[in-house]
Every structure is written in structure tokens, then in C-alpha cells.
Scaffold this motif. Structure first.
Motif, PDB file in Angstrom:
ATOM      1  N   UNK A 163      18.694 -38.254 -69.781  1.00 56.54           N
ATOM      2  CA  UNK A 163      18.618 -39.223 -70.876  1.00 56.54           C
ATOM      3  C   UNK A 163      20.024 -39.675 -71.261  1.00 56.54           C
ATOM      4  N   UNK A 164      20.170 -40.978 -71.459  1.00 57.74           N
ATOM      5  CA  UNK A 164      21.452 -41.556 -71.862  1.00 57.74           C
ATOM      6  C   UNK A 164      21.217 -42.446 -73.076  1.00 57.74           C
ATOM      7  N   UNK A 165      21.996 -42.240 -74.108  1.00 51.86           N
ATOM      8  CA  UNK A 165      21.920 -43.076 -75.303  1.00 51.86           C
ATOM      9  C   UNK A 165      23.017 -44.125 -75.228  1.00 51.86           C
ATOM     10  N   UNK A 166      22.635 -45.389 -75.345  1.00 54.23           N
ATOM     11  CA  UNK A 166      23.581 -46.506 -75.311  1.00 54.23           C
ATOM     12  C   UNK A 166      23.380 -47.354 -76.576  1.00 54.23           C
ATOM     13  N   UNK A 167      23.775 -46.808 -77.750  1.00 55.76           N
ATOM     14  CA  UNK A 167      23.529 -47.531 -79.003  1.00 55.76           C
ATOM     15  C   UNK A 167      24.207 -48.899 -79.062  1.00 55.76           C
TER      16      UNK A 167
END
Length: 178
Positions: free
Chosen positions: A54-58
Motif C-alpha cells: 500500500x502506498x499513500x499519495x496524498x
């Protein structure tokens, strides 16, 4: 005319603490069932194999998921790479990506993978804050054909391993389940 004077060193260290480079690169916090895995690299190993990332790219209003999908016999039947199904020969799986524009702070990105044959949610993950992701639901198989079941209350691998209420510091490494 004023003369410049070189500072004198007294032998006692009077230096300021340098900012911790790790603090700005703090890892992703993963909420899996009622379990909290702090400072992870976003990788989840299930029964010894990296199966979910999982990667968060806000800044882009995105949550990215990479997931290997297996049958209960342990046969590789699907692969989601950064929200795109790149292996889905029988068109068994569908993915829904909710992207945000940042205008509403309560509107957060999410990814949902469903099994078209059963109508069941395979994986639902959502960003709950910057660098914090919750796996809301998971119902899939490991590479060994063991069921992986994630609910808001627990995370279960097969019939032998159930985690609930654990808090783990991962020091920038992968989450290990089962």
C-alpha cells in the motif's frame, strides 16, 4: 573599526541537535483489523511472501494498492499493480479507485477490489490520514491457499493465526502476518 573575532571553543559540546532525517521519512501506519502496525514500508508479507503493498499519495489524492490474488489451491489468479489489474484472465476481479481533490478533508482516497463471481469484497483499503491507511475488509487467499480474513475486529490467517488489538513498531520494515 571593529575587529572580527573567531569564536572560542571550550571543549564542551554546545551544538544543536540535528533534525532526525527519519522523522520526516516516518513510514506508513497500517491499521489491519483492530491491529496497528506503526512505521511500516507499506509491504504486507503473508506466510513469508510479499502479497500486498500500500502506498499513500496524498499530494495526488490517491491510495495505491498492489496485490497478488490466489485461489484456494494456491494458484496465482490475479495481480493488481498500483490500482490496475494487470493479471485478470477470467475477468474475475474488478477494482474501484476513489481519488480525492483535497477540497474536502473528510473525503479520503480508497481502493476496493471485488470478486465478480461471488460479489464479495476482496480488499477494501482507505487512507484515514496522511501516512495512515486502514484495511477495512479483506477476504482472499495466501500463496499457500490459506484464507486471509480481515474485519474491523481481527485479522485471521487460516485457522491458526488470529491477531486482534496488537500494536507493533515495524522500524520501517514489512508487516509480517502468518
Amino acid at each position: 573599526m571593529a575587529e572580527s573575532v573567531e569564536p572560542q571553543h571550550t571543549g564542551i559540546a554546545s551544538r544543536q541537535e540535528a533534525p532526525d532525517p527519519q522523522a520526516s521519512r516516518q513510514g506508513l501506519e497500517l491499521l489491519i483489523g483492530s491491529n496497528i502496525f506503526r512505521n511500516t514500508n507499506g509491504v504486507i508479507k503473508i506466510q513469508g511472501k510479499e502479497q500486498l503493498f500500500l502506498e499513500s499519495k496524498p499530494e495526488q489524492g490517491l491510495l495505491l494498492a498492489t496485490l497478488d490474488l490466489y485461489s484456494e489451491a494456491g494458484v496465482h489468479v490475479g495481480h493488481l499493480r498500483r490500482n490496475v489489474l494487470v493479471l485478470n484472465r477470467t475477468e474475475q476481479f474488478a477494482v474501484d479507485v476513489h481519488r480525492t481533490d483535497g477540497s474536502n478533508p473528510s473525503d479520503l482516497p480508497s481502493v476496493t477490489v471485488t470478486d465478480r463471481l461471488t460479489g464479495r469484497t476482496v480488499l477494501e483499503a482507505r487512507a484515514v490520514a496522511d501516512k495512515k491507511v486502514q484495511i477495512v475488509t479483506g477476504k482472499f487467499y495466501s500463496h499457500k491457499g490459506m484464507p486471509v480474513d480481515i474485519t474491523p475486529h481481527y485479522c485471521r490467517i487460516g485457522s491458526g493465526t488470529t491477531l486482534f488489538g496488537d500494536i507493533t513498531e515495524n522500524k520501517g520494515s514489512a508487516v509480517v502476518l502468518g
